[in-house]
Scaffold this active site. Sequence first.
Site, mmCIF file in Angstrom:
data_model
loop_
_atom_site.group_PDB
_atom_site.id
_atom_site.type_symbol
_atom_site.label_atom_id
_atom_site.label_comp_id
_atom_site.label_asym_id
_atom_site.label_seq_id
_atom_site.Cartn_x
_atom_site.Cartn_y
_atom_site.Cartn_z
ATOM 1 C CE LYS A 241 -2.784 -49.824 44.247
ATOM 2 N NZ LYS A 241 -4.378 -50.140 44.319
ATOM 3 C CB SER B 278 -6.163 -46.751 43.354
ATOM 4 O OG SER B 278 -6.111 -48.117 43.975
ATOM 5 C CB SER C 252 -8.173 -50.374 43.752
ATOM 6 O OG SER C 252 -8.832 -49.281 43.807
#
Lengths: 97, 477
Positions: B79, B154, B178
């Site tokens: 990420k 996310s 997330s």
Amino acid sequence: MTKITKEDVNKLTELSRIEMTDTEKDEVQKDLESILGYVSELREVVAEEPPVEDRIGMLKNVMREDEDPHTERTYTEEVVASAPNSQGDYIKVKKIL
Amino acid sequence: MEINVHELIIEKAHKHLLGGDFTAVELAEAVLKNAESKNKKMNAYLEFYDDVKDQAEEADQMFKKGTAGMLTGIPFAIKDCILVHGKTATASSKILEGYTATYDATAIKKLKKAGAVLLGRANMDEFAMGGSTENSSNGVTKNPHDLERVPGGSSGGSAAAVAMDGALAALGSDTGGSIRQPGSFCGVVGLKPTYGAVSRYGLMAMASSLDQIGPITKTVAGAEAVFDVISGHDKMDSTSVPEEVAEKCKKEKKKKYTIGVPADFVYAEGVDEDVIVNFKESLQYLKKLGHTIKEISLPNLKYSLAAYYVIMPAEASTNLARFDGVRFGLLEEGNNLLEDYEKTRGVGFGKEVRRRIMLGTYVLSSGYYDAYYNKAVAVRNVIQNDFKKAFKEADMIATPTSPVPAFKIGEKSGDPLSMYLADIFTVPANLAGVPAISVPSGTTVREGKKLPLGMQFFAPHFNEKMLFAIGKELEKK
């Protein structure tokens, strides 16, 4: 209903140091009102405020001896390089006085 | 042997690498090739690293030397808010354009030491704020199961990268769901570890009392393998928990568990019918395996979301104060230093980030601090007490991961509150600091497309092993 005024939004943009156009401010004013309206349901909960030391999420300082310093200049170049404006080993900002 | 990336999972790949069926270089090349070709449509990756082959060669050396472990040679997506030394890291924000990480996050350091191969950085909602990856400054990631739908967020890029067979595992971060929600939207496993189990050092902070790094994988055993490597005490993170404290919390392993279901919370208005049907089927399945399903009461769970949307923006507004055009990334110049700050932050932050910074500033400002922030903190403690009581009645707690399956791109982006409501089942774990996992539990059909659904389990602090045990049983369903 939580009312957010134009003055509130102006104050918030100032406090949070974010420049916004009037259209953007109008939009955020509506959004904030609706979100704050929702979170106001917290008022229904009867909860005693826990003493500070019992609060979840409250950070405690973890102290340690000031030892094992890294050698000078180990990180200097990389760190200064990530700044948008620098000169030599210094990060440059506009004068404030 | 020919590498079938679709069928590969960490456990299988490890056996093949160990048996010499293929090398880490061959594996990395096969997965990278598939990732690059799928990414044109999916936009899961923001960048592929240029040293993938070098990393894979090092992994092969570890196999030769006999120092290889389960993650050696396993291709990962990372990420974009987790720092990898020398690589760009932007948290999908314009304000960090061009920023290069000056050190490795502890989780990355541990992955590198284990010989994992980092393929590239994955798309996300800007600064991890969002549930759809639509708030990225690099455009939305598509859901591999239906390109018209969001992958969740996310950590949407991380979940999509794994689901499209563009990585065997990914690292995400979870502040309110997330990792778990995109896991459920994309049909993969997502784990949010106990707060303090995985070091946050090198993770860009969103809400420091809620953030955790965790794995996204195709199987529960894969998530376990990653968790075992990245967890552990780290002196660089003051909230990281020492091993002896974690050990004390661990409960004895059982064959059959009592699974608590907070019925009034789960079977509520706004939860999709298909989600409920699938959830009940999954409970039935676990019951057949001999586990006990028990209705339990967590009366204050319904206030989690409201408490979360006060605490999270409060902490985020504080954390994001450091982005001022002085030390990192973007600088938009004005006539003086104050204007530099205001212009840089005005141009650099997207809509959702601004919204949360302003919301956080509001709830922390004098006059509102007691009504919102202090109240939310008090409610957070009440919720944690609810969990403590519930774990006396049940070993773990189950809910659906998300109240809805993956929604369409654009469907909720105009209405922030409706987007927030999709976090209803995931935020309680972050508020209480307990671990939670999302495991694929079946599918539902929308407009002719099969969309994955996920089931979520919560366990007491530091009992991730319990989540892995039940997850492995559910994934056989």
